[in-house]
Design a protein around this motif. Structure first.
Motif, PDB file in Angstrom:
ATOM      1  N   CYS A   3       0.788  -0.984  -0.061  1.00 21.86           N
ATOM      2  CA  CYS A   3      -0.037   0.064   0.131  1.00 21.86           C
ATOM      3  C   CYS A   3       0.773   1.265   0.006  1.00 21.86           C
ATOM      4  CB  CYS A   3      -0.953  -0.005   1.199  1.00 21.86           C
ATOM      5  SG  CYS A   3      -0.158   0.341   2.649  1.00 21.86           S
ATOM      6  N   ASN A   4       0.319   2.483  -0.157  1.00 21.07           N
ATOM      7  CA  ASN A   4       1.045   3.567  -0.255  1.00 21.07           C
ATOM      8  C   ASN A   4       1.146   4.345   1.078  1.00 21.07           C
ATOM      9  OD1 ASN A   4       1.579   3.429  -2.968  1.00 21.07           O
ATOM     10  ND2 ASN A   4      -0.401   4.128  -3.388  1.00 21.07           N
ATOM     11  N   ALA A   5       0.920   3.789   2.087  1.00 22.15           N
ATOM     12  CA  ALA A   5       0.694   4.311   3.638  1.00 22.15           C
ATOM     13  C   ALA A   5       2.306   4.931   3.892  1.00 22.15           C
ATOM     14  CB  ALA A   5       0.558   3.299   4.455  1.00 22.15           C
ATOM     15  N   GLY A   6       2.298   6.264   4.146  1.00 25.17           N
ATOM     16  CA  GLY A   6       3.524   7.160   4.558  1.00 25.17           C
ATOM     17  C   GLY A   6       4.187   7.429   3.227  1.00 25.17           C
ATOM     18  N   HIS A   7       3.644   7.025   1.979  1.00 28.73           N
ATOM     19  CA  HIS A   7       4.258   7.606   0.758  1.00 28.73           C
ATOM     20  C   HIS A   7       3.267   8.693   0.163  1.00 28.73           C
ATOM     21  CE1 HIS A   7       7.770   5.225   0.627  1.00 28.73           C
ATOM     22  NE2 HIS A   7       7.120   4.238   1.302  1.00 28.73           N
ATOM     23  N   THR A   8       1.966   8.499   0.024  1.00 28.57           N
ATOM     24  CA  THR A   8       1.099   9.217  -0.669  1.00 28.57           C
ATOM     25  C   THR A   8      -0.160   9.481   0.278  1.00 28.57           C
ATOM     26  OG1 THR A   8      -0.175   7.367  -1.786  1.00 28.57           O
ATOM     27  CG2 THR A   8       1.495   8.415  -2.957  1.00 28.57           C
ATOM     28  N   GLY A  58       8.719  17.807   8.695  1.00 27.21           N
ATOM     29  CA  GLY A  58       8.806  16.649   9.596  1.00 27.21           C
ATOM     30  C   GLY A  58       8.268  15.349   8.530  1.00 27.21           C
ATOM     31  N   LEU A  59       7.330  15.656   7.541  1.00 29.15           N
ATOM     32  CA  LEU A  59       6.790  14.894   6.786  1.00 29.15           C
ATOM     33  C   LEU A  59       7.808  14.301   5.782  1.00 29.15           C
ATOM     34  CD1 LEU A  59       3.090  16.291   5.855  1.00 29.15           C
ATOM     35  CD2 LEU A  59       3.622  14.451   7.242  1.00 29.15           C
ATOM     36  N   ARG A  60       8.809  14.848   5.554  1.00 33.23           N
ATOM     37  CA  ARG A  60       9.758  14.157   4.697  1.00 33.23           C
ATOM     38  C   ARG A  60      10.295  12.893   5.122  1.00 33.23           C
ATOM     39  NH1 ARG A  60      10.795  17.492   0.578  1.00 33.23           N
ATOM     40  NH2 ARG A  60      10.549  19.772   0.537  1.00 33.23           N
ATOM     41  N   ARG A  61      10.290  12.712   6.262  1.00 31.88           N
ATOM     42  CA  ARG A  61      10.706  11.651   7.050  1.00 31.88           C
ATOM     43  C   ARG A  61       9.935  10.279   7.001  1.00 31.88           C
ATOM     44  NH1 ARG A  61      11.513  11.258  12.062  1.00 31.88           N
ATOM     45  NH2 ARG A  61      10.594  13.022  13.042  1.00 31.88           N
ATOM     46  N   LEU A  62       8.454  10.657   6.630  1.00 35.06           N
ATOM     47  CA  LEU A  62       7.515   9.487   6.796  1.00 35.06           C
ATOM     48  C   LEU A  62       7.775   8.217   5.735  1.00 35.06           C
ATOM     49  CD1 LEU A  62       5.107   9.114   8.482  1.00 35.06           C
ATOM     50  CD2 LEU A  62       3.642  10.205   6.902  1.00 35.06           C
ATOM     51  N   PRO A  63       8.235   8.637   4.459  1.00 33.44           N
ATOM     52  CA  PRO A  63       8.352   7.482   3.550  1.00 33.44           C
ATOM     53  C   PRO A  63       9.482   6.591   4.175  1.00 33.44           C
ATOM     54  CG  PRO A  63       8.202   9.491   2.345  1.00 33.44           C
ATOM     55  CD  PRO A  63       8.243   9.724   3.685  1.00 33.44           C
ATOM     56  N   LEU A  91       8.732   0.236   8.736  1.00 34.38           N
ATOM     57  CA  LEU A  91       7.688  -0.659   9.628  1.00 34.38           C
ATOM     58  C   LEU A  91       7.161  -1.480   8.746  1.00 34.38           C
ATOM     59  CD1 LEU A  91       5.659   2.354  11.156  1.00 34.38           C
ATOM     60  CD2 LEU A  91       7.228   0.994  12.221  1.00 34.38           C
ATOM     61  N   MET A  92       7.208  -1.616   7.406  1.00 37.32           N
ATOM     62  CA  MET A  92       6.918  -2.761   6.887  1.00 37.32           C
ATOM     63  C   MET A  92       7.789  -4.012   6.546  1.00 37.32           C
ATOM     64  SD  MET A  92       3.747  -2.199   5.629  1.00 37.32           S
ATOM     65  CE  MET A  92       2.671  -0.773   5.304  1.00 37.32           C
ATOM     66  N   LEU A  93       8.990  -3.700   7.145  1.00 36.63           N
ATOM     67  CA  LEU A  93       9.881  -4.855   7.126  1.00 36.63           C
ATOM     68  C   LEU A  93       9.495  -5.994   7.973  1.00 36.63           C
ATOM     69  CD1 LEU A  93      13.298  -2.886   7.668  1.00 36.63           C
ATOM     70  CD2 LEU A  93      12.433  -3.967   5.360  1.00 36.63           C
ATOM     71  N   ARG A  94       9.524  -7.385   7.546  1.00 30.59           N
ATOM     72  CA  ARG A  94       9.169  -8.299   8.372  1.00 30.59           C
ATOM     73  C   ARG A  94      10.227  -8.609   9.500  1.00 30.59           C
ATOM     74  NH1 ARG A  94       3.961  -9.442   7.699  1.00 30.59           N
ATOM     75  NH2 ARG A  94       3.503  -8.713   5.519  1.00 30.59           N
ATOM     76  N   THR A  95       9.713  -8.224  10.720  1.00 35.61           N
ATOM     77  CA  THR A  95      10.706  -8.398  12.095  1.00 35.61           C
ATOM     78  C   THR A  95      10.004  -9.146  13.225  1.00 35.61           C
ATOM     79  OG1 THR A  95       9.798  -6.450  12.767  1.00 35.61           O
ATOM     80  CG2 THR A  95      11.837  -6.023  11.441  1.00 35.61           C
TER      81      THR A  95
END
Length: 306
Positions: free
Chosen positions: A211-216, A246-251, A257-261
């Motif tokens: 998904c585009n969460a954090g990107h768009t 601050g939004l520049r850090r969101l992507p 957060l999407m990494l499998r950990t």
């Protein structure tokens, strides 16, 4: 005309507060404390959203219409050129001031949650006597005003026996509806919301394809703490402290957060997992059954049924 934004965030959601007059058993918010920004900071947040490129804004809560600043915030967002969706329980849609506001500044959509087709089941799930009556009053006013309502039919143990009746009610009203059966843990990773779930009506999830969460897209909580979405709330960015930059850090936060950990690292089935990593983390913290979110759970289910 709005100037193009260099940030590329087309959509956002905003919990204007977490307060609600209902106490729904399935609510993913857990503790619903009424708190939020002062008016001047709400204005600043909306202007940051505009400058970030946001054209589609969902205003939610809690119950957004009980916030004293909701009408002014709604109007101001509309004046900034945003198309607005409001998620509500309809309990206040009968108020003349709100009806006048929606006539003056039409919403793109009002998404109304339905918790039952009878007073007993509706009040039982919301744990508030009289909630059915306020829902019916609000819906009658919304239909008379021809507001752009879509219904989310929530299926729980309290209302599962009324699925057909709830769908028939929506059809009688001439309103589009979506049947929602899969509950999620609370935003704190608590399992209490899952206890309301009707296990017989769980929908088969399709594999998560990104998904585009954090990107768009991003989500803002009542204190302007921004996360990639309503689920992935780790590593929030404080827009009142950092501002638009601050939004520049969101992507980068989103990719991390999407990494499998944790319990998912090294899993050979993670490429076809049924949910995103932030939601899987919540299910793991809630110690939910694997079949709620994991391909291993699906394999176990198929083995049992074989």
């Amino acid at each position: 005309m709005r100037e193009p934004s260099a940030y590329g965030f087309a959509r956002a959601s905003w919990e204007i507060n977490l307060g609600c007059k209902f106490a729904c058993k399935h609510c993913y918010l857990g503790l619903k404390e009424f708190a939020g920004l002062a008016w001047d900071d709400k204005v600043r947040l909306l202007e940051i959203m505009r400058d970030a490129g946001v054209l589609w804004l969902q205003i939610t809560g809690g119950e957004p219409t009980i916030d004293k600043h909701f009408p002014d915030a709604y109007r101001y967002a509309a004046s900034l050129g945003m198309m607005l969706t409001v998620s509500t329980n309809a309990s206040r849609l009968w108020e003349t001031s709100l009806l006048a506001m929606f006539e003056e500044c039409p919403a793109y959509r009002l998404v109304v949650s339905v918790y039952g087709a009878t007073e007993a089941s509706f009040d039982g799930l919301t744990q508030r006597r009289g909630s059915w009556k306020t829902f019916q009053r609000g819906m009658a006013a919304a239909r008379e005003a021809r507001l752009p309502v879509r219904l989310n039919i929530v299926v729980t143990e309290d209302s599962a026996h009324e699925i057909d009746a709830m769908a028939a009610m929506a059809e009688d009203w001439g309103l589009r509806h979506h049947i929602y059966t899969n509950m999620t843990p609370t935003i704190y990773g608590g399992p209490e919301s899952l206890l309301a779930q009707s296990s017989k009506h769980l929908r088969e999830r399709t594999p998560f394809a990104g998904c585009n969460a954090g990107h768009t897209f991003f989500h803002a909580d009542p204190h302007a703490k921004v996360s990639i979405c309503k689920v992935g709330r780790d590593d929030q960015i404080d827009l009142m402290a950092e501002g638009l930059e601050g939004l520049r850090r969101l992507p980068g936060v989103a990719d991390k957060l999407m990494l499998r950990t944790g319990g998912c690292s090294g899993c050979q089935l993670s490429g076809s997992c049924l949910v995103c990593r932030p939601l899987a983390k919540q299910f793991q913290e809630a110690r939910a059954p694997l079949q709620n979110y994991c391909q291993h759970g699906q394999l176990r289910k198929e083995t049992v049924n074989a």
